[in-house]
Design an enzyme around this catalytic site. Structure first.
Site, mmCIF file in Angstrom:
data_model
loop_
_atom_site.group_PDB
_atom_site.id
_atom_site.type_symbol
_atom_site.label_atom_id
_atom_site.label_comp_id
_atom_site.label_asym_id
_atom_site.label_seq_id
_atom_site.Cartn_x
_atom_site.Cartn_y
_atom_site.Cartn_z
ATOM 1 N N THR A 226 6.118 -2.454 3.707
ATOM 2 C CA THR A 226 7.004 -3.155 2.774
ATOM 3 C C THR A 226 8.303 -2.353 2.726
ATOM 4 O OG1 THR A 226 5.235 -4.038 1.412
ATOM 5 C CG2 THR A 226 7.320 -3.630 0.290
ATOM 6 N N GLY A 280 -0.320 -4.144 -4.558
ATOM 7 C CA GLY A 280 0.450 -5.033 -5.416
ATOM 8 C C GLY A 280 -0.196 -5.420 -6.731
HETATM 9 N N1 ASP Z 1 3.136 -4.242 -2.544
HETATM 10 C C1 ASP Z 1 2.893 -5.095 -1.411
HETATM 11 C C2 ASP Z 1 1.949 -6.199 -1.824
HETATM 12 O O1 ASP Z 1 1.012 -5.933 -2.539
HETATM 13 C C3 ASP Z 1 2.314 -4.382 -0.238
HETATM 14 C C4 ASP Z 1 2.904 -3.035 0.069
HETATM 15 O O2 ASP Z 1 3.847 -2.602 -0.565
HETATM 16 O O3 ASP Z 1 2.433 -2.376 1.004
HETATM 17 O O4 ASP Z 1 2.138 -7.304 -1.404
#
Ligand code: ASP
Length: 359
Positions: A226, A280
Site C-alpha cells: 500500500t 485494515g
Molecule cells: N491497509 C490495507 C488494507 O487493509 C492493506 C495494507 O496497507 O497493506 O486494505
C-alpha cells in the site's frame, strides 16, 4: 576585517546547508526531526507498505529497486513543495509514481481478489479545509488517488465506490484502463498459492474458514505495498493520501482502511497529516489516522507520542501495521509495529532518508 570574515563564513555555511542533498544510511532511518528547533519550510514523507519485510528475504537487486522507486517518488513531491506548490499536489503526484510502479500494491501491481480481479481503494485529505475524497473498489481507474482527489474537488461527496465511481472518473476525464492493466505475475501467483492452500484444506469453504484464511500469515505477508504520503507545504498547509489494492484474496466487496477518512488518511492544519498501512480492519476499528490527530489536538501529545500510542492500541487489538505523518511544524514520523515498512522522507534541506527494515 574580522566582521567580514565572520559574514563570509556565515554565508558559506548557509549555502552548504541549502545545497546538501544527502542520502542518509538506512540504518539511521529511525531518526525523526521531532526535536529540530527551527521549523522547516516544508516536509514530505511516504510509505510503500508495512509488514514482515525481512532483510533475509530480500535480494540486493530487489532492495535497490524499492529504494530507487521510493526516491524517484519522493523527489517528485519534494520538487513541487520546493517550488512553492501545494501539499495536495505533492501528495497526489508522489503517489502517482508509486501507483504506476508494479513494485507496490497500488495501481499497477495491486493484489488480486478471490475473484481474480483487482479492486482499488484510495483517499486524500486537505488539512486546510478538512475537505476529503475517497474511492473504493474500482477496477478501471488507472490512478485511484486522482479519482479520490476528483471526488474531493469536483463532487459534493466524500466517497464513491464501484461502477458509479468509475462513471464519475470517466466524466472527469481521468485515465481509464482495461482491468488487465493491473495484472502482475507476482501478485497473481500470490493469489494462486493462497487459493491452493485453501483447496488443500478438506471441505468446502464456509464463511468462518474463509475468514480465518483471510487472516492467515501468508495472505497478510503477500499484500505489502500500500502506498501513502503526507506533506507540509510552504504555506503551512498539510495534506495526506493513501492508495491500495487491499488484501490478497479479499472477497465479498471487502474494503479496508485506505479509503476511510480518519482510518487510512487524515489531515488537519491544526495538528498533522497521516497515511496508514497495515491490517485494515484494525486500522478502521482504532480510527488510526484521526486518533493520532485527536491526541495531539485534545491532549497536546507530540506527533511521535500520539503515533506510538495509537499503534500500541492497534497492537493491543491484535492488528499490525504502520503510519507516516508530518505535523504542522514539519516534524516527521515513520512509526510501525511490523518487521519493516518501506518509507522515505525529505526535509527542506533536501536531506533524504530511506528505510525498509526496523533497525
Ligand atoms: N491497509 C490495507 C488494507 O487493509 C492493506 C495494507 O496497507 O497493506 O486494505
Amino acid at each position: 576585517m574580522k566582521k567580514f570574515i565572520i559574514a563570509l563564513f556565515a554565508v558559506l555555511l548557509l549555502y552548504s546547508c541549502k545545497n546538501s542533498n544527502t542520502t542518509v544510511d538506512p540504518s539511521k532511518t529511525e531518526k525523526s526531526t521531532q526535536n529540530s528547533s527551527q521549523k522547516p519550510d516544508f516536509a514530505i514523507i511516504i510509505h510503500g507498505g508495512a509488514g514482515t519485510i525481512l532483510r533475509k528475504n530480500m535480494t540486493p537487486e530487489k532492495e535497490a529497486a524499492y529504494k530507487a522507486k521510493l526516491e524517484e517518488a519522493i523527489r517528485v513531491g519534494y520538487n513541487i513543495l520546493k517550488n512553492g506548490g501545494t501539499s495536495l499536489d505533492a501528495v497526489t503526484k508522489t503517489i502517482n509514481v508509486l501507483e504506476d510502479s508494479p513494485l507496490f500494491n497500488a495501481g499497477k501491481g495491486a493484489v488480486f481478489t478471490n475473484a481474480e480481479t483487482n479492486e482499488l481503494d484510495a483517499s486524500i485529505m486537505d488539512g486546510k479545509t478538512l475537505n476529503a475524497g475517497a474511492s473504493a473498489s474500482t477496477k478501471t481507474v488507472r490512478n485511484p488517488i486522482d479519482l479520490a482527489r476528483a471526488v474531493m474537488e469536483k463532487s459534493k461527496h466524500v466517497m464513491l465506490s464501484g461502477e458509479g465511481a468509475e462513471i464519475f472518473a470517466k466524466e472527469q476525464g481521468l485515465a481509464i484502463v482495461d482491468p488487465s492493466y493491473f495484472y502482475t505475475e507476482k501478485r497473481f501467483e500470490s493469489l494462486q498459492r493462497v487459493k491452493a492452500r485453501e483447496e488443500a484444506k478438506a471441505g468446502k469453504i464456509d464463511t468462518e474458514s474463509a475468514f480465518l484464511d483471510f487472516y492467515d500469515a501468508d495472505i497478510k505477508n503477500s499484500k505489502f505495498g500500500t502506498v501513502g504520503c503526507a506533506a507540509l507545504d510552504k504555506d503551512g498547509n498539510l495534506a495526506a493520501g493513501t492508495s491500495t489494492g487491499g488484501m490478497t484474496n479479499k472477497r465479498w466487496g471487502r474494503i479496508g482502511d485506505a479509503p476511510i477518512i480518519g482510518s487510512g488518511t487524515y489531515a488537519n492544519n491544526a495538528t498533522c497529516a497521516v497515511s496508514s498501512t497495515g491490517w485494515g480492519e484494525y486500522f478502521i476499528r482504532a480510527q488510526v489516522a484521526h486518533d493520532i490527530s485527536a491526541l495531539m489536538d485534545y491532549k497536546g501529545l507530540s506527533l511521535k507520542e500520539a503515533s506510538k500510542t495509537v499503534l500500541d492500541k492497534v497492537a493491543d487489538l491484535g492488528g499490525d501495521g504502520g503510519i507516516v505523518a508530518v505535523d504542522k511544524d514539519g516534524n516527521m514520523v515513520a512509526e510501525f509495529n511490523t518487521a519493516g515498512m518501506y518509507r522515505a522522507q525529505m526535509n527542506d534541506n533536501g536531506e533524504l532518508i530511506i528505510g525498509i527494515y526496523k533497525e
